[in-house]
Design a protein around this motif. Structure first.
Motif, short mmCIF file in Angstrom:
data_model
loop_
_atom_site.label_atom_id
_atom_site.label_comp_id
_atom_site.label_asym_id
_atom_site.label_seq_id
_atom_site.Cartn_x
_atom_site.Cartn_y
_atom_site.Cartn_z
N HIS A 55 4.87 -9.37 12.90
CA HIS A 55 5.31 -8.05 13.38
C HIS A 55 6.66 -7.64 12.80
CE1 HIS A 55 1.90 -8.51 15.77
NE2 HIS A 55 2.44 -8.88 16.92
N ARG A 56 7.55 -8.61 12.62
CA ARG A 56 8.86 -8.28 12.07
C ARG A 56 8.71 -7.76 10.63
NH1 ARG A 56 13.97 -8.87 13.42
NH2 ARG A 56 13.55 -10.18 15.24
N LEU A 57 7.80 -8.35 9.88
CA LEU A 57 7.56 -7.90 8.51
C LEU A 57 6.96 -6.50 8.51
CD1 LEU A 57 6.10 -11.20 7.04
CD2 LEU A 57 8.29 -10.17 6.44
N LEU B 40 9.73 -0.06 -0.61
CA LEU B 40 9.85 1.23 0.09
C LEU B 40 8.60 2.09 -0.09
CD1 LEU B 40 13.55 2.17 -0.79
CD2 LEU B 40 12.67 1.17 1.33
N GLU B 41 7.85 1.85 -1.17
CA GLU B 41 6.64 2.62 -1.44
C GLU B 41 5.50 2.29 -0.48
OE1 GLU B 41 5.60 2.01 -5.50
OE2 GLU B 41 7.50 2.78 -6.29
N LEU B 42 5.62 1.18 0.22
CA LEU B 42 4.56 0.78 1.15
C LEU B 42 4.69 1.43 2.52
CD1 LEU B 42 4.34 -3.06 0.41
CD2 LEU B 42 2.80 -1.26 -0.39
N LYS B 43 5.76 2.17 2.74
CA LYS B 43 6.00 2.79 4.04
C LYS B 43 4.80 3.64 4.46
CE LYS B 43 9.20 5.85 6.50
NZ LYS B 43 10.44 6.66 6.41
N LEU C 179 8.97 -3.17 6.98
CA LEU C 179 8.40 -2.44 5.85
C LEU C 179 7.72 -1.14 6.29
CD1 LEU C 179 6.89 -5.50 3.96
CD2 LEU C 179 8.85 -4.13 3.22
N LYS C 180 7.67 -0.88 7.60
CA LYS C 180 7.06 0.34 8.17
C LYS C 180 5.58 0.44 7.79
CE LYS C 180 11.10 1.75 9.68
NZ LYS C 180 11.92 0.63 9.22
#
Length: 226
Positions: free
Chosen positions: A149-151, A105-108, A155-156
């Motif tokens: 692209h799905r990844l 979540l921190e990679l958003k 992960l936004k």
């Protein structure tokens, strides 16, 4: 020594996390232990297919294929029409991020690139041919350009996102492009992955036949390895 191979302090590029699925090994640590203990990971069984063909070996390697569709926000109809390679890829990428000590979540919204080495899906055409009923999302589950692209979407991420297909050298070129992208400042972090699954005997038969052409033609041998 290659000029520029030793960057100044603070400019190093490091591998901070790793994950993977291998024959009879759910992660890289099990794979390591199996190798050190000389465990046979290629076995004679009929888990994948039962076929009597002179060009298909009775021995094969297998991995477990489990996916927590809810964790990745997948509709159940999409989860049922998703390439097996993509299923494994989604889970191992998440594991590698956590192995690096980072909460996904921190990679958003970060400038994190996704570079995936992937050549072909042996079940894509079969799936398209057999899917006649409505509400089956086959295109978004099997087209290989969507693997990266799905990844990125899940992960936004805001960095570059693409598939590298150079046959057997796909993973190596993927690593090279990710390194260049970090060096140029195009992205801060990079998710680098290579995946390949053979889940249909047709691919095995084809590669067996190529072997004879390689032996007969030395020029083809050089081209094939390149």
């Amino acid at each position: 020594m290659v000029v520029g191979s030793s960057p100044p302090a603070g400019e190093e590029v490091v591998m901070s996390g790793m994950s993977g699925r291998f024959p009879e090994s759910d992660n890289i640590y099990e794979f390591r232990d199996n190798l050190f203990n000389k465990r046979e990971m290629v076995t004679e069984n009929e888990k994948r297919w039962k076929i009597n063909h002179p060009n298909v070996s009775k021995r094969s390697a297998h991995i477990d294929n489990k996916l927590d569709a809810g964790h990745f926000g997948l509709h159940y109809r999409q989860a049922g029409n998703l390439d097996s390679a993509l299923r494994v890829l989604m889970e191992t990428v998440t594991e590698s991020i956590m192995d690096a000590g980072v909460n996904p979540l921190e990679l958003k919204s970060s400038k994190t690139g996704v570079f995936i080495g992937f050549s072909y899906s042996v079940v894509e055409n079969i799936t398209f041919a057999e899917t006649a009923e409505s509400q089956k999302f086959v295109v978004t589950g099997y087209f290989k350009f969507l693997f990266a692209h799905r990844l990125s979407y899940n992960l936004k991420l805001k960095g570059p996102s693409f598939i590298v297909d150079t046959a057997c050298s796909s993973s190596g070129n993927t690593m090279y492009l990710a390194f260049k992208s970090i060096r140029s400042g195009e992205c801060e972090n990079a998710i680098v992955a290579g995946c390949n699954l053979t889940v249909h005997p047709g691919a095995t038969i084809q590669f067996f036949r190529y072997k004879f052409h390689i032996y007969k033609d030395s020029n083809f041998f050089v081209t094939f390895l390149a």
